[in-house]
Design an enzyme around this catalytic site. Structure first.
Site, PDB file in Angstrom:
ATOM      1  N   ASP A  43      22.244  20.056 -25.657  1.00  9.69           N
ATOM      2  CA  ASP A  43      22.950  18.774 -25.537  1.00  9.69           C
ATOM      3  C   ASP A  43      24.407  18.875 -25.989  1.00  9.69           C
ATOM      4  O   ASP A  43      24.783  19.752 -26.767  1.00  9.69           O
ATOM      5  CB  ASP A  43      22.259  17.723 -26.412  1.00  9.69           C
ATOM      6  CG  ASP A  43      20.948  17.216 -25.814  1.00  9.69           C
ATOM      7  OD1 ASP A  43      20.442  17.836 -24.860  1.00  9.69           O
ATOM      8  OD2 ASP A  43      20.433  16.208 -26.335  1.00  9.69           O
ATOM      9  N   HIS A 188      21.688  22.348 -29.320  1.00 10.49           N
ATOM     10  CA  HIS A 188      23.016  21.825 -28.982  1.00 10.49           C
ATOM     11  C   HIS A 188      23.998  22.964 -28.702  1.00 10.49           C
ATOM     12  O   HIS A 188      24.064  23.921 -29.481  1.00 10.49           O
ATOM     13  CB  HIS A 188      23.551  20.963 -30.128  1.00 10.49           C
ATOM     14  CG  HIS A 188      22.769  19.697 -30.337  1.00 10.49           C
ATOM     15  ND1 HIS A 188      21.570  19.679 -31.015  1.00 10.49           N
ATOM     16  CD2 HIS A 188      22.999  18.423 -29.930  1.00 10.49           C
ATOM     17  CE1 HIS A 188      21.096  18.429 -31.025  1.00 10.49           C
ATOM     18  NE2 HIS A 188      21.950  17.652 -30.374  1.00 10.49           N
TER      19      HIS A 188
HETATM   20 ZN    ZN Z   1      23.717  14.225 -28.025  1.00  7.21          ZN
END
Ligand code: ZN
Length: 219
Positions: A43, A188
């Site tokens: 992400d 991430h």
């Molecule tokens: Zn996010």
């Protein structure tokens, strides 16, 4: 592709844990215990500091993943989004600027999601079919607005909290101790210093492969 059942279950609000029977149903085989497939997701990118490094690790292990990108980062680093798609990964929608979607008006919601769709489509040739709401923040309004735009809401089932930088060893063990067939793993590649995530990744991939898992893209 993840099974419809798994997406439905994730969309139902299982932020941290998916019940075992649901997770097992995610496998395409339908066999008892589920197929040994996992879905890696990244992400908040793309990020020039970390996305290329993560792409090169994924490439080295022959693993495909799903990237939930922010429209503002796609606009800032369009060649990176193109590279993610070119290397066989799925690029999906994580909103334009990472707001809590529950707090937006309908027109702001449509701009956050629609502008991101257009930015991703311009760089990949594909319109995202999935939306991952920032913070996993969903309610009935977010779900119905997403559905009106043709989006499936996709969350995750394994969250090592890599964004909090607990150390590469903690990221590794949190993933490897909690993964099961059908898991959707949240990592991430943007939004801050992701060097611990990149450091943890090779061992995560090699260990899951040694356990017999294969990797697939969501959406
Ligand atoms: Zn996010």
């Amino acid at each position: 592709m993840v099974g419809a059942l798994a997406v439905a279950a994730l969309a139902a609000g299982a932020v941290v844990a998916v019940p075992a029977d649901v997770a097992e149903a995610a496998g395409p085989s339908g066999s008892k215990g589920g197929a040994k497939v996992v879905y890696l997701t990244f992400d908040d990118g793309p990020s020039p500091a970390y996305t290329p490094r993560i792409l090169s690790i994924l490439d080295r292990y022959g693993v495909r993943a799903t990237f939930f990108e922010l429209g503002e980062n796609v606009a800032a680093h369009p060649s990176l989004t193109a590279q993610v798609a070119r290397q066989g990964h799925s690029v999906q929608n994580h909103s334009w600027s990472h707001p809590d979607l529950r707090r937006l008006s309908g027109s702001s919601f449509n701009a956050q999601v629609g502008d991101t769709d257009r930015a991703i489509r311009a760089r990949t040739g594909h319109t995202p079919t999935c939306l991952r709401p920032p913070y996993g923040a969903v309610n009935g309004t977010v779900r119905s607005r997403a559905a009106a735009l043709g989006k499936q809401v996709v969350l995750w089932s394994v969250d090592p909290a890599d964004w909090s930088r607990p150390g590469a060893a903690a990221i590794r063990s949190r993933v490897l101790d909690n993964v099961r067939p059908g898991s959707v793993i949240l990592l991430h590649d943007g939004g801050g210093d992701r060097s611990q995530t990149a450091t943890a990744l090779p061992t995560i991939l090699s260990t899951l492969k040694a356990r017999g898992y294969r990797f697939a893209t969501l959406c």
